[in-house]
Design a protein around this motif. Sequence first.
Motif, PDB file in Angstrom:
ATOM      1  N   GLU A 103       0.842  -1.198   0.000  1.00  0.00           N
ATOM      2  CA  GLU A 103       0.000   0.000   0.000  1.00  0.00           C
ATOM      3  C   GLU A 103       0.874   1.244   0.000  1.00  0.00           C
ATOM      4  O   GLU A 103       1.834   1.345   0.772  1.00  0.00           O
ATOM      5  CB  GLU A 103      -0.902   0.016   1.240  1.00  0.00           C
ATOM      6  CG  GLU A 103      -1.782   1.261   1.336  1.00  0.00           C
ATOM      7  CD  GLU A 103      -2.560   1.327   2.636  1.00  0.00           C
ATOM      8  OE1 GLU A 103      -3.180   2.377   2.905  1.00  0.00           O
ATOM      9  OE2 GLU A 103      -2.528   0.336   3.402  1.00  0.00           O
ATOM     10  N   VAL A 104       0.553   2.186  -0.865  1.00  0.00           N
ATOM     11  CA  VAL A 104       1.274   3.459  -0.898  1.00  0.00           C
ATOM     12  C   VAL A 104       0.843   4.276   0.327  1.00  0.00           C
ATOM     13  O   VAL A 104      -0.329   4.603   0.481  1.00  0.00           O
ATOM     14  CB  VAL A 104       0.957   4.242  -2.183  1.00  0.00           C
ATOM     15  CG1 VAL A 104       1.666   5.603  -2.167  1.00  0.00           C
ATOM     16  CG2 VAL A 104       1.367   3.444  -3.417  1.00  0.00           C
ATOM     17  N   THR A 105       1.774   4.556   1.207  1.00  0.00           N
ATOM     18  CA  THR A 105       1.441   5.282   2.436  1.00  0.00           C
ATOM     19  C   THR A 105       1.889   6.734   2.406  1.00  0.00           C
ATOM     20  O   THR A 105       1.417   7.541   3.212  1.00  0.00           O
ATOM     21  CB  THR A 105       2.086   4.602   3.655  1.00  0.00           C
ATOM     22  OG1 THR A 105       3.518   4.592   3.499  1.00  0.00           O
ATOM     23  CG2 THR A 105       1.573   3.172   3.806  1.00  0.00           C
ATOM     24  N   ARG A 106       2.782   7.076   1.499  1.00  0.00           N
ATOM     25  CA  ARG A 106       3.289   8.459   1.460  1.00  0.00           C
ATOM     26  C   ARG A 106       3.792   8.787   0.062  1.00  0.00           C
ATOM     27  O   ARG A 106       4.419   7.944  -0.597  1.00  0.00           O
ATOM     28  CB  ARG A 106       4.421   8.612   2.472  1.00  0.00           C
ATOM     29  CG  ARG A 106       4.984  10.038   2.572  1.00  0.00           C
ATOM     30  CD  ARG A 106       6.244  10.044   3.415  1.00  0.00           C
ATOM     31  NE  ARG A 106       5.962   9.711   4.813  1.00  0.00           N
ATOM     32  CZ  ARG A 106       5.974  10.589   5.809  1.00  0.00           C
ATOM     33  NH1 ARG A 106       6.250  11.856   5.558  1.00  0.00           N
ATOM     34  NH2 ARG A 106       5.742  10.211   7.045  1.00  0.00           N
ATOM     35  N   ARG A 135       5.162  -6.477   2.948  1.00  0.00           N
ATOM     36  CA  ARG A 135       5.224  -7.567   3.937  1.00  0.00           C
ATOM     37  C   ARG A 135       6.451  -7.440   4.825  1.00  0.00           C
ATOM     38  O   ARG A 135       6.420  -7.806   6.007  1.00  0.00           O
ATOM     39  CB  ARG A 135       5.235  -8.899   3.191  1.00  0.00           C
ATOM     40  CG  ARG A 135       5.510 -10.111   4.039  1.00  0.00           C
ATOM     41  CD  ARG A 135       5.561 -11.349   3.177  1.00  0.00           C
ATOM     42  NE  ARG A 135       5.977 -12.513   3.935  1.00  0.00           N
ATOM     43  CZ  ARG A 135       6.153 -13.728   3.405  1.00  0.00           C
ATOM     44  NH1 ARG A 135       5.947 -13.912   2.120  1.00  0.00           N
ATOM     45  NH2 ARG A 135       6.543 -14.731   4.152  1.00  0.00           N
ATOM     46  N   HIS A 136       7.544  -6.923   4.278  1.00  0.00           N
ATOM     47  CA  HIS A 136       8.802  -6.851   5.014  1.00  0.00           C
ATOM     48  C   HIS A 136       9.110  -5.450   5.544  1.00  0.00           C
ATOM     49  O   HIS A 136      10.222  -5.214   6.027  1.00  0.00           O
ATOM     50  CB  HIS A 136       9.948  -7.338   4.127  1.00  0.00           C
ATOM     51  CG  HIS A 136       9.878  -8.789   3.807  1.00  0.00           C
ATOM     52  ND1 HIS A 136      10.245  -9.768   4.695  1.00  0.00           N
ATOM     53  CD2 HIS A 136       9.442  -9.426   2.693  1.00  0.00           C
ATOM     54  CE1 HIS A 136      10.068 -10.963   4.137  1.00  0.00           C
ATOM     55  NE2 HIS A 136       9.583 -10.781   2.935  1.00  0.00           N
ATOM     56  N   GLY A 137       8.141  -4.561   5.479  1.00  0.00           N
ATOM     57  CA  GLY A 137       8.368  -3.207   5.977  1.00  0.00           C
ATOM     58  C   GLY A 137       8.198  -2.173   4.886  1.00  0.00           C
ATOM     59  O   GLY A 137       7.777  -2.471   3.764  1.00  0.00           O
ATOM     60  N   ASP A 138       8.521  -0.930   5.221  1.00  0.00           N
ATOM     61  CA  ASP A 138       8.343   0.177   4.280  1.00  0.00           C
ATOM     62  C   ASP A 138       9.482   0.225   3.267  1.00  0.00           C
ATOM     63  O   ASP A 138      10.662   0.276   3.639  1.00  0.00           O
ATOM     64  CB  ASP A 138       8.279   1.502   5.032  1.00  0.00           C
ATOM     65  CG  ASP A 138       6.977   1.655   5.813  1.00  0.00           C
ATOM     66  OD1 ASP A 138       6.016   0.919   5.502  1.00  0.00           O
ATOM     67  OD2 ASP A 138       6.924   2.495   6.724  1.00  0.00           O
ATOM     68  N   VAL A 139       9.103   0.246   1.989  1.00  0.00           N
ATOM     69  CA  VAL A 139      10.052   0.348   0.881  1.00  0.00           C
ATOM     70  C   VAL A 139       9.962   1.750   0.296  1.00  0.00           C
ATOM     71  O   VAL A 139       8.874   2.220  -0.038  1.00  0.00           O
ATOM     72  CB  VAL A 139       9.745  -0.695  -0.208  1.00  0.00           C
ATOM     73  CG1 VAL A 139      10.690  -0.531  -1.398  1.00  0.00           C
ATOM     74  CG2 VAL A 139       9.841  -2.102   0.361  1.00  0.00           C
ATOM     75  N   GLY A 140      11.091   2.425   0.181  1.00  0.00           N
ATOM     76  CA  GLY A 140      11.119   3.760  -0.417  1.00  0.00           C
ATOM     77  C   GLY A 140      11.474   3.679  -1.888  1.00  0.00           C
ATOM     78  O   GLY A 140      12.368   2.914  -2.282  1.00  0.00           O
ATOM     79  N   TRP A 173       1.295   8.487 -11.035  1.00  0.00           N
ATOM     80  CA  TRP A 173      -0.134   8.239 -11.234  1.00  0.00           C
ATOM     81  C   TRP A 173      -0.838   7.712  -9.986  1.00  0.00           C
ATOM     82  O   TRP A 173      -2.062   7.678  -9.955  1.00  0.00           O
ATOM     83  CB  TRP A 173      -0.328   7.242 -12.382  1.00  0.00           C
ATOM     84  CG  TRP A 173       0.276   7.692 -13.666  1.00  0.00           C
ATOM     85  CD1 TRP A 173       0.152   8.923 -14.228  1.00  0.00           C
ATOM     86  CD2 TRP A 173       1.119   6.941 -14.538  1.00  0.00           C
ATOM     87  NE1 TRP A 173       0.855   8.982 -15.406  1.00  0.00           N
ATOM     88  CE2 TRP A 173       1.463   7.785 -15.624  1.00  0.00           C
ATOM     89  CE3 TRP A 173       1.618   5.629 -14.523  1.00  0.00           C
ATOM     90  CZ2 TRP A 173       2.272   7.358 -16.672  1.00  0.00           C
ATOM     91  CZ3 TRP A 173       2.420   5.210 -15.557  1.00  0.00           C
ATOM     92  CH2 TRP A 173       2.748   6.060 -16.622  1.00  0.00           C
ATOM     93  N   VAL A 174      -0.098   7.269  -8.988  1.00  0.00           N
ATOM     94  CA  VAL A 174      -0.743   6.694  -7.812  1.00  0.00           C
ATOM     95  C   VAL A 174      -0.916   7.746  -6.728  1.00  0.00           C
ATOM     96  O   VAL A 174      -0.301   8.815  -6.774  1.00  0.00           O
ATOM     97  CB  VAL A 174       0.058   5.500  -7.256  1.00  0.00           C
ATOM     98  CG1 VAL A 174       0.115   4.372  -8.270  1.00  0.00           C
ATOM     99  CG2 VAL A 174       1.463   5.929  -6.841  1.00  0.00           C
ATOM    100  N   LYS A 175      -1.752   7.428  -5.739  1.00  0.00           N
ATOM    101  CA  LYS A 175      -2.028   8.328  -4.632  1.00  0.00           C
ATOM    102  C   LYS A 175      -1.875   7.571  -3.305  1.00  0.00           C
ATOM    103  O   LYS A 175      -1.928   6.335  -3.291  1.00  0.00           O
ATOM    104  CB  LYS A 175      -3.451   8.895  -4.737  1.00  0.00           C
ATOM    105  CG  LYS A 175      -3.687   9.774  -5.959  1.00  0.00           C
ATOM    106  CD  LYS A 175      -5.113  10.286  -5.973  1.00  0.00           C
ATOM    107  CE  LYS A 175      -5.336  11.263  -7.128  1.00  0.00           C
ATOM    108  NZ  LYS A 175      -5.183  10.605  -8.436  1.00  0.00           N
ATOM    109  N   PRO A 176      -1.684   8.307  -2.198  1.00  0.00           N
ATOM    110  CA  PRO A 176      -1.598   7.644  -0.895  1.00  0.00           C
ATOM    111  C   PRO A 176      -2.835   6.801  -0.614  1.00  0.00           C
ATOM    112  O   PRO A 176      -3.946   7.140  -1.029  1.00  0.00           O
ATOM    113  CB  PRO A 176      -1.490   8.824   0.080  1.00  0.00           C
ATOM    114  CG  PRO A 176      -0.871   9.919  -0.727  1.00  0.00           C
ATOM    115  CD  PRO A 176      -1.448   9.771  -2.104  1.00  0.00           C
TER     116      PRO A 176
END
Length: 232
Positions: free
Chosen positions: A117-120, A150-155, A170-173
């Motif tokens: 999920e895009v969180t930021r 699954r393994h944490g936040d990926v930047g 094109w994506v949003k939080p």
Amino acid sequence: MNLFDTIRNTLVPIHKEGYVFVAAFFVVSLILGYFAEPLFWIGLVLTLWCAYFFRDPERMVPQDDDLIISPADGRISHVAMVVPPAELGLGSEPMLRISVFMNVFNCHINRAPVRGEVTRIEYRAGQFVNAELDKASSDNERNGLVIRSRHGDVGVVQIAGFVARRIVCWVKPSEPVNAGERFGLIRFGSRLDVFVPKGGQARVTVGQLALGGETVLAEFGAAKGPTVSRRT
């Protein structure tokens, strides 16, 4: 990359983001050709290059949440432990950063490296120095995404380069994304940085060529057997 891969990634549809640019190149070619025929042929070559730049090939994306997939075509330019940009909110401890440099002949469609999920999403204005330089990560115009996996936040950071002047996302939080899903592009030369959570091990080296949506950049856990892939 073998001959089959070259053909497979050349004879493909053009992304809709490129329609207006291809049309503009062709119209300018016609105008120039009115005054001097050789200019038309030069313009036609540039029009074909523009269409090639905006190509949008399908990819066979590995379906494994333990893998970090390349978000772009290009050359691996950096593999190092680096503190992520502050705006991503990933903390002040160094993380494994893998950078993919795209020249003007690479496909510039950007793809999600993991499912989550895009969180930021954070945009920062900046300079336009050569995207291959290490300082481009902090000095250049950029757009950062954080994907909760699954393994944490990926930047994932889209970085404009010396030629690039437009980052598209094109994506949003709060939106879910699948690994290999198209999320943006950068027009005319640039770079993607991927920040891998703790536990991920690099599976590429500097200088290696990568295919967006296919090449495995990093992996969590021990190596496994064959992985199922999905065309996208």
